[in-house]
Write a protein that holds these residues in place. Structure first.
Motif, PDB file in Angstrom:
ATOM      1  N   ASP A 171      -8.767  -3.799   4.064  1.00 43.28           N
ATOM      2  CA  ASP A 171      -7.713  -2.785   4.150  1.00 43.28           C
ATOM      3  C   ASP A 171      -8.090  -1.682   5.143  1.00 43.28           C
ATOM      4  O   ASP A 171      -9.274  -1.406   5.374  1.00 43.28           O
ATOM      5  N   THR A 295       1.167   8.114   7.013  1.00 39.09           N
ATOM      6  CA  THR A 295       1.662   6.964   6.251  1.00 39.09           C
ATOM      7  C   THR A 295       2.554   6.087   7.127  1.00 39.09           C
ATOM      8  O   THR A 295       2.476   4.849   7.082  1.00 39.09           O
ATOM      9  N   LYS A 296       3.377   6.712   7.951  1.00 37.26           N
ATOM     10  CA  LYS A 296       4.223   5.960   8.884  1.00 37.26           C
ATOM     11  C   LYS A 296       3.376   5.178   9.886  1.00 37.26           C
ATOM     12  O   LYS A 296       3.679   4.030  10.228  1.00 37.26           O
ATOM     13  N   PHE A 298       0.310   4.074   9.325  1.00 36.72           N
ATOM     14  CA  PHE A 298      -0.244   2.940   8.589  1.00 36.72           C
ATOM     15  C   PHE A 298       0.778   1.816   8.444  1.00 36.72           C
ATOM     16  O   PHE A 298       0.457   0.637   8.619  1.00 36.72           O
ATOM     17  N   GLU A 299       2.007   2.171   8.114  1.00 33.06           N
ATOM     18  CA  GLU A 299       3.033   1.130   7.911  1.00 33.06           C
ATOM     19  C   GLU A 299       3.286   0.342   9.184  1.00 33.06           C
ATOM     20  O   GLU A 299       3.523  -0.867   9.130  1.00 33.06           O
ATOM     21  N   MET A 300       3.219   1.005  10.337  1.00 21.85           N
ATOM     22  CA  MET A 300       3.330   0.293  11.608  1.00 21.85           C
ATOM     23  C   MET A 300       2.180  -0.698  11.749  1.00 21.85           C
ATOM     24  O   MET A 300       2.372  -1.864  12.099  1.00 21.85           O
ATOM     25  N   GLN A 302       0.349  -1.993   9.408  1.00 18.30           N
ATOM     26  CA  GLN A 302       0.485  -3.035   8.386  1.00 18.30           C
ATOM     27  C   GLN A 302       1.444  -4.124   8.853  1.00 18.30           C
ATOM     28  O   GLN A 302       1.175  -5.327   8.690  1.00 18.30           O
ATOM     29  N   ARG A 303       2.552  -3.713   9.458  1.00 20.38           N
ATOM     30  CA  ARG A 303       3.532  -4.687   9.958  1.00 20.38           C
ATOM     31  C   ARG A 303       2.941  -5.529  11.097  1.00 20.38           C
ATOM     32  O   ARG A 303       3.085  -6.750  11.126  1.00 20.38           O
ATOM     33  N   PRO A 314      -3.382   0.158   2.040  1.00 17.59           N
ATOM     34  CA  PRO A 314      -3.815   1.528   2.319  1.00 17.59           C
ATOM     35  C   PRO A 314      -5.050   1.880   1.493  1.00 17.59           C
ATOM     36  O   PRO A 314      -4.949   2.187   0.307  1.00 17.59           O
TER      37      PRO A 314
END
Length: 373
Positions: A171, A295-296, A298-300, A302-303, A314
């Protein structure tokens, strides 16, 4: 061609670069070793853009500026390690699907990851943002010489990527504890232990009263820990101890907890009549607290990770990094983007070879997307 397809056949060449930098052993404060690694970095990264070298008391700090489009991105790497020269009988070893060596996981391997991400995006015509690469020589010992440069570079940037090792399960890292180091000193009065002990004030006994108070400041529910882990005092057994110290490691998830602990440590009062207390130190790495912007980010990641076969969560970790400094300035920061491996700071430190191309491809994709704003 996609980055992962391009990188998979390049794995033997990637491993050669990995061997080259890992075998240049560079413990913190070893100025000759750090210089050798800095020269290797300069040789391999200067083709991408102007390189500046700054001498610090802890070794050379390197800065590379790369032109690009979209966001202004700071990438943080360090090249010092915790391993003394010669600690590994073999400074480079491949055994099965693992490559072993001093600092290979934390974090020389991740410098090679960055190198190949830049090479790949260039070869494939992919985008890159406006980049500032910062390579520091003293992260493992607190980044005292590097911190001003790190914070200055962060304030010039829209966001920060930290190429530290990921979590043990792979992670990324969205939160890190803040780290504090305090020294509490008890001042007493010496006296002959056999002849007139009543005239003395025992500093060790004073600290024995204080340590339970220190431990009581912990808050397990909030993740706040205080470790009175090093204690020293006295001179000889027949003299009442006039001085004693305890070194305290503090870890907190939030600045609110850091401020509470600071207040309570500074407010400690002596118990023995005539004894006095003094406190040195404080928070040396602020906590890396998640924000909507981080957080945004990280989400990028992650995708993009899912597109190359990586399932990324996370992660939260108790250890600090240079990302703590940048996050505390309010700059969105994503950490743990390095190569997957295990055993950081151990003599079995390694990276998992089969996942190297995917981890580089992850970074390729992040840089490409950030180049579009």
């Amino acid at each position: 061609m996609k980055p992962l397809e391009h990188l998979q056949p390049q794995l033997p060449a990637i491993l050669k670069d990995l061997e080259a930098i890992v075998t240049l052993e560079a413990p913190s404060y070893d100025l000759a070793g750090l210089d050798r690694v800095a020269r290797w970095i300069a040789q391999h990264f200067s083709p991408f853009g102007p390189l500046e070298r700054e001498e610090t008391p802890n070794g050379p700090l390197l800065r590379v500026s790369l032109q690009g489009s979209g966001r202004k991105v700071l990438v943080l790497c360090h090249f010092d390690t915790v391993h003394p020269v010669g600690a590994f009988k073999e400074p480079w070893k491949v055994e099965g699907d693992r490559a072993y060596g001093p600092g290979i996981y934390d974090m020389k391997g991740n410098i090679v990851q960055l190198l190949w991400a830049l090479r790949t995006n260039q070869a494939l015509g992919l985008g890159r943002p406006q980049l500032e690469l910062l390579f520091t020589p003293d992260e493992e010992v607190g980044s005292m010489a590097s911190r001003p440069a790190i914070e200055s570079a962060a304030l010039r940037s829209d966001l920060v990527l930290v190429l530290e090792a990921p979590m043990g399960n792979g992670d990324l890292k969205v939160a890190r504890k803040g780290v504090g180091q305090y020294r509490l000193t008890a001042h007493g009065k010496p006296a002959h232990q056999g002849v007139e002990p009543e005239k003395g004030i025992n500093a060790i006994v004073e600290l024995a009263h204080q340590i339970p108070k220190i431990v009581a400041m912990q808050d397990w529910d909030k993740g706040t820990t205080l470790g009175p882990n090093v204690i020293k005092g006295g001179t000889t057994s027949n003299v009442v101890a006039a001085l004693a110290t305890v070194d305290i490691d503090v870890r907190v998830w939030t600045m609110a907890e850091a401020e509470r602990v600071e207040r309570e440590i500074r407010a400690l009062q002596p118990v023995l009549p005539g004894a006095t207390l003094s406190v040195e130190g404080g928070l040396n790495r602020p906590p890396m607290e998640p924000t909507p912007a981080s957080t945004k980010l990280f989400e990028m990641a992650q995708r993009i990770g899912a597109e190359v076969g990586l399932q990324l969560g996370p992660g939260r970790v108790g250890g600090g990094s240079d990302g703590n400094f940048t996050a505390a300035l309010g700059i969105p920061t994503l950490d743990g983007l390095g190569l997957f491996g295990e055993a950081a700071h151990q003599l079995t430190e390694n990276v998992y070879i089969p996942q190297i191309p995917a981890r580089i491809a992850l970074l390729c994709g992040i840089l490409d997307e950030l180049s579009r704003g």
